[in-house]
Design a protein around this motif. Structure first.
Motif, PDB file in Angstrom:
ATOM      1  N   THR A   1      -3.930  -1.265 -12.950  1.00 38.79           N
ATOM      2  CA  THR A   1      -3.248  -0.325 -12.045  1.00 38.79           C
ATOM      3  C   THR A   1      -3.642  -0.629 -10.610  1.00 38.79           C
ATOM      4  N   PHE A   2      -2.661  -0.672  -9.734  1.00 39.53           N
ATOM      5  CA  PHE A   2      -2.955  -0.841  -8.315  1.00 39.53           C
ATOM      6  C   PHE A   2      -1.892  -0.135  -7.480  1.00 39.53           C
ATOM      7  N   PHE A   3      -2.199   0.022  -6.194  1.00 40.65           N
ATOM      8  CA  PHE A   3      -1.303   0.730  -5.278  1.00 40.65           C
ATOM      9  C   PHE A   3      -0.832  -0.201  -4.166  1.00 40.65           C
ATOM     10  N   ILE A   4       0.381   0.032  -3.699  1.00 35.68           N
ATOM     11  CA  ILE A   4       0.936  -0.730  -2.582  1.00 35.68           C
ATOM     12  C   ILE A   4       1.387   0.247  -1.511  1.00 35.68           C
ATOM     13  N   ARG A   5       0.986  -0.042  -0.277  1.00 33.21           N
ATOM     14  CA  ARG A   5       1.369   0.790   0.858  1.00 33.21           C
ATOM     15  C   ARG A   5       1.981  -0.121   1.928  1.00 33.21           C
ATOM     16  N   GLN A   6       3.161   0.231   2.394  1.00 39.64           N
ATOM     17  CA  GLN A   6       3.839  -0.582   3.407  1.00 39.64           C
ATOM     18  C   GLN A   6       3.402  -0.194   4.816  1.00 39.64           C
ATOM     19  N   ARG A   7       3.252  -1.209   5.655  1.00 40.65           N
ATOM     20  CA  ARG A   7       3.029  -1.010   7.080  1.00 40.65           C
ATOM     21  C   ARG A   7       4.136  -1.770   7.820  1.00 40.65           C
ATOM     22  N   VAL A   8       4.827  -1.119   8.725  1.00 36.02           N
ATOM     23  CA  VAL A   8       5.906  -1.757   9.469  1.00 36.02           C
ATOM     24  C   VAL A   8       5.460  -1.992  10.900  1.00 36.02           C
ATOM     25  N   THR A   9       5.517  -3.257  11.335  1.00 36.63           N
ATOM     26  CA  THR A   9       5.211  -3.607  12.713  1.00 36.63           C
ATOM     27  C   THR A   9       6.353  -4.453  13.262  1.00 36.63           C
ATOM     28  N   PHE A  10       6.344  -4.720  14.541  1.00 35.68           N
ATOM     29  CA  PHE A  10       7.412  -5.485  15.171  1.00 35.68           C
ATOM     30  C   PHE A  10       7.445  -6.906  14.617  1.00 35.68           C
ATOM     31  N   MET A  11       8.583  -7.287  14.051  1.00 32.04           N
ATOM     32  CA  MET A  11       8.849  -8.622  13.507  1.00 32.04           C
ATOM     33  C   MET A  11       8.098  -8.947  12.217  1.00 32.04           C
ATOM     34  N   VAL A  12       7.235  -8.045  11.746  1.00 31.60           N
ATOM     35  CA  VAL A  12       6.467  -8.333  10.527  1.00 31.60           C
ATOM     36  C   VAL A  12       6.372  -7.079   9.664  1.00 31.60           C
ATOM     37  N   ASN A  13       6.589  -7.235   8.360  1.00 25.52           N
ATOM     38  CA  ASN A  13       6.297  -6.170   7.403  1.00 25.52           C
ATOM     39  C   ASN A  13       4.983  -6.519   6.710  1.00 25.52           C
ATOM     40  N   ARG A  14       4.091  -5.555   6.621  1.00 22.14           N
ATOM     41  CA  ARG A  14       2.826  -5.790   5.946  1.00 22.14           C
ATOM     42  C   ARG A  14       2.668  -4.804   4.795  1.00 22.14           C
ATOM     43  N   TYR A  15       1.978  -5.257   3.763  1.00 19.28           N
ATOM     44  CA  TYR A  15       1.735  -4.440   2.582  1.00 19.28           C
ATOM     45  C   TYR A  15       0.253  -4.495   2.239  1.00 19.28           C
ATOM     46  N   GLU A  16      -0.324  -3.322   2.062  1.00 20.21           N
ATOM     47  CA  GLU A  16      -1.729  -3.200   1.685  1.00 20.21           C
ATOM     48  C   GLU A  16      -1.790  -2.931   0.185  1.00 20.21           C
ATOM     49  N   ILE A  17      -2.560  -3.730  -0.535  1.00 16.18           N
ATOM     50  CA  ILE A  17      -2.653  -3.601  -1.992  1.00 16.18           C
ATOM     51  C   ILE A  17      -4.079  -3.227  -2.357  1.00 16.18           C
ATOM     52  N   ARG A  18      -4.216  -2.105  -3.031  1.00 23.39           N
ATOM     53  CA  ARG A  18      -5.539  -1.606  -3.395  1.00 23.39           C
ATOM     54  C   ARG A  18      -5.633  -1.328  -4.890  1.00 23.39           C
ATOM     55  N   ALA A  19      -6.817  -1.533  -5.422  1.00 20.31           N
ATOM     56  CA  ALA A  19      -7.071  -1.218  -6.832  1.00 20.31           C
ATOM     57  C   ALA A  19      -7.138   0.293  -7.006  1.00 20.31           C
ATOM     58  N   ALA A  20      -6.967   0.731  -8.233  1.00 20.29           N
ATOM     59  CA  ALA A  20      -7.098   2.154  -8.557  1.00 20.29           C
ATOM     60  C   ALA A  20      -8.507   2.427  -9.078  1.00 20.29           C
ATOM     61  N   ASN A  21      -9.136   3.458  -8.533  1.00 18.92           N
ATOM     62  CA  ASN A  21     -10.428   3.890  -9.040  1.00 18.92           C
ATOM     63  C   ASN A  21     -10.252   4.597 -10.390  1.00 18.92           C
ATOM     64  N   PRO A  22     -11.325   4.760 -11.161  1.00 18.11           N
ATOM     65  CA  PRO A  22     -11.209   5.453 -12.456  1.00 18.11           C
ATOM     66  C   PRO A  22     -10.616   6.849 -12.354  1.00 18.11           C
ATOM     67  N   ASP A  23     -10.816   7.513 -11.200  1.00 20.80           N
ATOM     68  CA  ASP A  23     -10.281   8.863 -11.045  1.00 20.80           C
ATOM     69  C   ASP A  23      -8.847   8.874 -10.521  1.00 20.80           C
ATOM     70  N   GLY A  24      -8.259   7.678 -10.352  1.00 16.09           N
ATOM     71  CA  GLY A  24      -6.874   7.587  -9.909  1.00 16.09           C
ATOM     72  C   GLY A  24      -6.699   7.483  -8.402  1.00 16.09           C
ATOM     73  N   SER A  25      -7.790   7.548  -7.658  1.00 20.42           N
ATOM     74  CA  SER A  25      -7.708   7.419  -6.206  1.00 20.42           C
ATOM     75  C   SER A  25      -7.635   5.940  -5.812  1.00 20.42           C
ATOM     76  N   GLU A  26      -7.330   5.690  -4.540  1.00 17.21           N
ATOM     77  CA  GLU A  26      -7.249   4.319  -4.059  1.00 17.21           C
ATOM     78  C   GLU A  26      -8.640   3.735  -3.894  1.00 17.21           C
ATOM     79  N   GLY A  27      -8.810   2.497  -4.374  1.00 11.60           N
ATOM     80  CA  GLY A  27     -10.102   1.835  -4.316  1.00 11.60           C
ATOM     81  C   GLY A  27     -10.113   0.655  -3.373  1.00 11.60           C
ATOM     82  N   GLN A  28     -10.775  -0.406  -3.781  1.00 13.95           N
ATOM     83  CA  GLN A  28     -11.006  -1.558  -2.919  1.00 13.95           C
ATOM     84  C   GLN A  28      -9.713  -2.293  -2.573  1.00 13.95           C
ATOM     85  N   LEU A  29      -9.720  -2.913  -1.404  1.00 11.94           N
ATOM     86  CA  LEU A  29      -8.585  -3.717  -0.971  1.00 11.94           C
ATOM     87  C   LEU A  29      -8.550  -5.004  -1.778  1.00 11.94           C
TER      88      LEU A  29
END
Length: 206
Positions: free
Chosen positions: A17-45
Protein backbone atom coordinates in the motif's frame (compact mmCIF):
# COMPACT_ATOMS: atom_id res chain seq x y z
CA UNK A 1 11.66 -28.48 -2.35
CA UNK A 2 9.60 -28.78 -5.53
CA UNK A 3 8.61 -25.50 -7.19
CA UNK A 4 4.99 -25.62 -8.46
CA UNK A 5 4.54 -25.37 -12.21
CA UNK A 6 3.93 -21.79 -13.30
CA UNK A 7 5.17 -20.38 -9.99
CA UNK A 8 6.19 -16.72 -10.19
CA UNK A 9 8.35 -15.46 -7.30
CA UNK A 10 7.59 -12.14 -5.62
CA UNK A 11 8.90 -9.03 -7.36
CA UNK A 12 12.21 -7.52 -6.17
CA UNK A 13 10.39 -4.51 -4.69
CA UNK A 14 6.98 -5.12 -3.13
CA UNK A 15 4.97 -2.35 -1.44
CA UNK A 16 1.42 -3.51 -0.60
CA UNK A 17 0.00 0.00 0.00
CA UNK A 18 1.26 3.46 -0.84
CA UNK A 19 -0.05 6.99 -1.35
CA UNK A 20 0.38 9.45 -4.21
CA UNK A 21 -0.01 13.20 -3.85
CA UNK A 22 0.17 15.57 -6.82
CA UNK A 23 2.03 18.87 -6.75
CA UNK A 24 1.46 21.31 -9.62
CA UNK A 25 4.16 23.82 -10.51
CA UNK A 26 4.85 25.94 -13.59
CA UNK A 27 5.75 23.69 -16.55
CA UNK A 28 6.18 20.62 -14.30
CA UNK A 29 3.83 18.20 -12.56
CA UNK A 30 5.31 16.47 -9.53
CA UNK A 31 4.05 13.49 -7.58
CA UNK A 32 5.06 12.53 -4.06
CA UNK A 33 4.88 8.80 -3.31
CA UNK A 34 4.83 7.63 0.28
CA UNK A 35 4.53 4.26 1.97
CA UNK A 36 1.61 3.52 4.26
CA UNK A 37 2.29 3.11 7.96
CA UNK A 38 0.67 0.17 9.82
CA UNK A 39 -1.98 2.55 11.16
CA UNK A 40 -2.86 3.71 7.64
CA UNK A 41 -1.16 7.10 7.89
CA UNK A 42 1.41 8.38 5.40
CA UNK A 43 4.93 7.11 6.05
CA UNK A 44 8.36 7.42 4.49
CA UNK A 45 8.97 9.00 1.10
CA UNK A 46 9.51 6.31 -1.52
CA UNK A 47 9.95 8.43 -4.63
CA UNK A 48 9.34 11.81 -6.23
CA UNK A 49 8.01 11.77 -9.79
CA UNK A 50 8.41 14.60 -12.26
CA UNK A 51 6.47 15.07 -15.51
CA UNK A 52 7.64 17.86 -17.79
CA UNK A 53 4.89 19.33 -19.93
CA UNK A 54 4.98 20.07 -23.65
CA UNK A 55 7.19 17.09 -24.51
CA UNK A 56 6.60 15.32 -27.82
CA UNK A 57 7.19 11.94 -26.21
CA UNK A 58 5.70 11.50 -22.76
CA UNK A 59 8.19 10.67 -20.02
CA UNK A 60 8.00 10.64 -16.21
CA UNK A 61 11.11 10.22 -14.07
CA UNK A 62 11.02 8.99 -10.47
CA UNK A 63 13.71 10.23 -8.08
CA UNK A 64 14.91 8.81 -4.77
CA UNK A 65 14.09 11.96 -2.79
CA UNK A 66 13.16 15.62 -3.03
CA UNK A 67 16.66 16.66 -4.10
CA UNK A 68 15.95 14.88 -7.40
CA UNK A 69 19.66 14.06 -7.72
CA UNK A 70 19.22 10.33 -8.36
CA UNK A 71 16.73 8.87 -10.82
CA UNK A 72 15.64 5.41 -9.66
CA UNK A 73 13.08 4.44 -12.31
CA UNK A 74 11.00 5.97 -15.09
CA UNK A 75 8.43 5.38 -17.78
CA UNK A 76 8.55 6.63 -21.35
CA UNK A 77 6.21 6.44 -24.34
CA UNK A 78 7.32 4.51 -27.41
CA UNK A 79 5.40 6.86 -29.73
CA UNK A 80 4.92 10.62 -29.89
CA UNK A 81 1.72 11.97 -28.32
CA UNK A 82 -0.34 8.93 -29.27
CA UNK A 83 -3.47 8.24 -27.19
CA UNK A 84 -2.78 4.52 -27.55
CA UNK A 85 0.98 4.75 -27.03
CA UNK A 86 2.76 2.00 -25.16
CA UNK A 87 4.82 3.17 -22.19
CA UNK A 88 7.83 1.20 -21.02
CA UNK A 89 8.89 1.18 -17.36
CA UNK A 90 12.65 1.14 -16.75
CA UNK A 91 14.80 0.72 -13.66
CA UNK A 92 17.57 3.20 -12.83
CA UNK A 93 19.97 1.38 -15.17
CA UNK A 94 17.60 1.48 -18.14
CA UNK A 95 16.52 -2.16 -17.88
CA UNK A 96 12.83 -2.82 -18.68
CA UNK A 97 10.51 -3.74 -15.81
CA UNK A 98 7.18 -3.82 -17.66
CA UNK A 99 4.90 -1.69 -19.80
CA UNK A 100 1.37 -0.33 -20.01
CA UNK A 101 -0.92 1.22 -22.61
CA UNK A 102 -4.33 2.79 -22.76
CA UNK A 103 -6.95 0.88 -24.76
CA UNK A 104 -8.29 3.82 -26.74
CA UNK A 105 -11.40 2.15 -28.19
CA UNK A 106 -12.51 0.59 -24.92
CA UNK A 107 -11.84 3.89 -23.14
CA UNK A 108 -14.45 5.85 -25.06
CA UNK A 109 -17.02 5.12 -22.36
CA UNK A 110 -14.87 3.65 -19.59
CA UNK A 111 -11.14 4.22 -19.28
CA UNK A 112 -9.27 0.95 -19.79
CA UNK A 113 -5.56 0.19 -19.45
CA UNK A 114 -3.43 -2.87 -20.16
CA UNK A 115 -0.58 -3.59 -17.76
CA UNK A 116 2.22 -6.10 -18.34
CA UNK A 117 5.07 -7.19 -16.05
CA UNK A 118 6.96 -10.46 -15.44
CA UNK A 119 4.32 -13.11 -14.80
CA UNK A 120 1.46 -10.60 -15.01
CA UNK A 121 -1.00 -9.56 -17.71
CA UNK A 122 -3.73 -7.35 -16.29
CA UNK A 123 -6.52 -5.05 -17.44
CA UNK A 124 -7.58 -2.03 -15.40
CA UNK A 125 -10.86 -0.16 -15.70
CA UNK A 126 -12.70 2.63 -13.95
CA UNK A 127 -14.63 0.95 -11.18
CA UNK A 128 -17.87 2.87 -11.63
CA UNK A 129 -19.40 2.97 -15.13
CA UNK A 130 -21.86 5.72 -14.14
CA UNK A 131 -19.09 8.01 -12.88
CA UNK A 132 -17.10 7.28 -16.05
CA UNK A 133 -19.97 8.55 -18.20
CA UNK A 134 -20.49 11.61 -15.95
CA UNK A 135 -16.82 12.55 -16.33
CA UNK A 136 -17.12 12.48 -20.09
CA UNK A 137 -20.28 14.60 -20.10
CA UNK A 138 -18.53 17.11 -17.81
CA UNK A 139 -15.59 17.39 -20.24
CA UNK A 140 -17.93 18.11 -23.17
CA UNK A 141 -19.57 21.13 -21.50
CA UNK A 142 -17.56 24.17 -22.72
CA UNK A 143 -17.67 26.33 -19.57
CA UNK A 144 -16.64 23.35 -17.40
CA UNK A 145 -13.61 22.34 -19.48
CA UNK A 146 -11.09 24.15 -17.28
CA UNK A 147 -12.66 23.17 -13.98
CA UNK A 148 -11.30 20.01 -12.31
CA UNK A 149 -13.69 17.07 -12.46
CA UNK A 150 -15.39 16.86 -9.02
CA UNK A 151 -16.06 13.11 -9.16
CA UNK A 152 -13.92 10.57 -7.34
CA UNK A 153 -12.92 7.77 -9.68
CA UNK A 154 -11.11 4.53 -8.93
CA UNK A 155 -9.35 1.90 -11.03
CA UNK A 156 -9.14 -1.84 -10.49
CA UNK A 157 -6.63 -4.05 -12.33
CA UNK A 158 -7.43 -7.75 -12.65
CA UNK A 159 -5.28 -10.62 -13.86
CA UNK A 160 -6.50 -11.53 -17.35
CA UNK A 161 -6.00 -15.25 -16.71
CA UNK A 162 -7.38 -15.71 -13.20
CA UNK A 163 -9.46 -12.57 -12.61
CA UNK A 164 -7.62 -12.03 -9.31
CA UNK A 165 -6.97 -8.42 -8.20
CA UNK A 166 -3.51 -7.12 -9.11
CA UNK A 167 -3.70 -3.47 -8.01
CA UNK A 168 -6.23 -0.73 -7.30
CA UNK A 169 -5.99 3.06 -7.28
CA UNK A 170 -8.57 5.03 -5.32
CA UNK A 171 -8.82 8.80 -5.56
CA UNK A 172 -9.16 10.62 -2.24
CA UNK A 173 -11.08 13.77 -1.38
CA UNK A 174 -8.51 16.60 -1.44
CA UNK A 175 -7.76 19.96 -3.05
CA UNK A 176 -4.98 18.39 -5.14
CA UNK A 177 -5.18 14.93 -6.63
CA UNK A 178 -4.36 12.24 -4.07
CA UNK A 179 -4.59 8.47 -4.40
CA UNK A 180 -4.37 5.36 -2.26
CA UNK A 181 -2.82 2.48 -4.19
CA UNK A 182 -3.07 -1.12 -3.03
CA UNK A 183 -1.12 -3.99 -4.59
CA UNK A 184 -2.40 -7.37 -3.37
CA UNK A 185 -0.38 -9.27 -5.99
CA UNK A 186 3.24 -9.68 -4.76
CA UNK A 187 4.42 -10.38 -8.31
CA UNK A 188 3.90 -6.73 -9.23
CA UNK A 189 7.03 -4.68 -8.66
CA UNK A 190 6.47 -1.42 -6.77
CA UNK A 191 8.17 0.55 -9.55
CA UNK A 192 5.72 -0.74 -12.16
CA UNK A 193 2.76 -0.20 -9.84
CA UNK A 194 3.89 3.36 -9.03
CA UNK A 195 4.46 4.16 -12.70
CA UNK A 196 1.01 2.87 -13.62
CA UNK A 197 -0.64 4.74 -10.75
CA UNK A 198 1.00 8.06 -11.66
CA UNK A 199 0.09 7.52 -15.32
CA UNK A 200 -3.58 7.14 -14.34
CA UNK A 201 -3.44 10.78 -13.28
CA UNK A 202 -0.82 12.25 -15.60
CA UNK A 203 -2.10 10.65 -18.81
CA UNK A 204 -5.79 10.19 -18.05
CA UNK A 205 -6.91 13.01 -20.37
CA UNK A 206 -4.86 11.68 -23.32
Amino acid sequence: MTVPSGYQPPAPMVVPTFFIRQRVTFMVNRYEIRAANPDGSEGQLLAMAEQKRMKLREEVVFFADESRSRAVFSFKARQRLDVGAEHDVFDEYGQPLGYFRKAFGASMLRSTWHLSAPGIEAVGQERNQFIAVLRRVWNFIPFLNNIPVPFLFHFDFLDTRTGAPVMSSEKRIALRDQYTVTVPDPRLDFRVAAAMAVALDALQSR
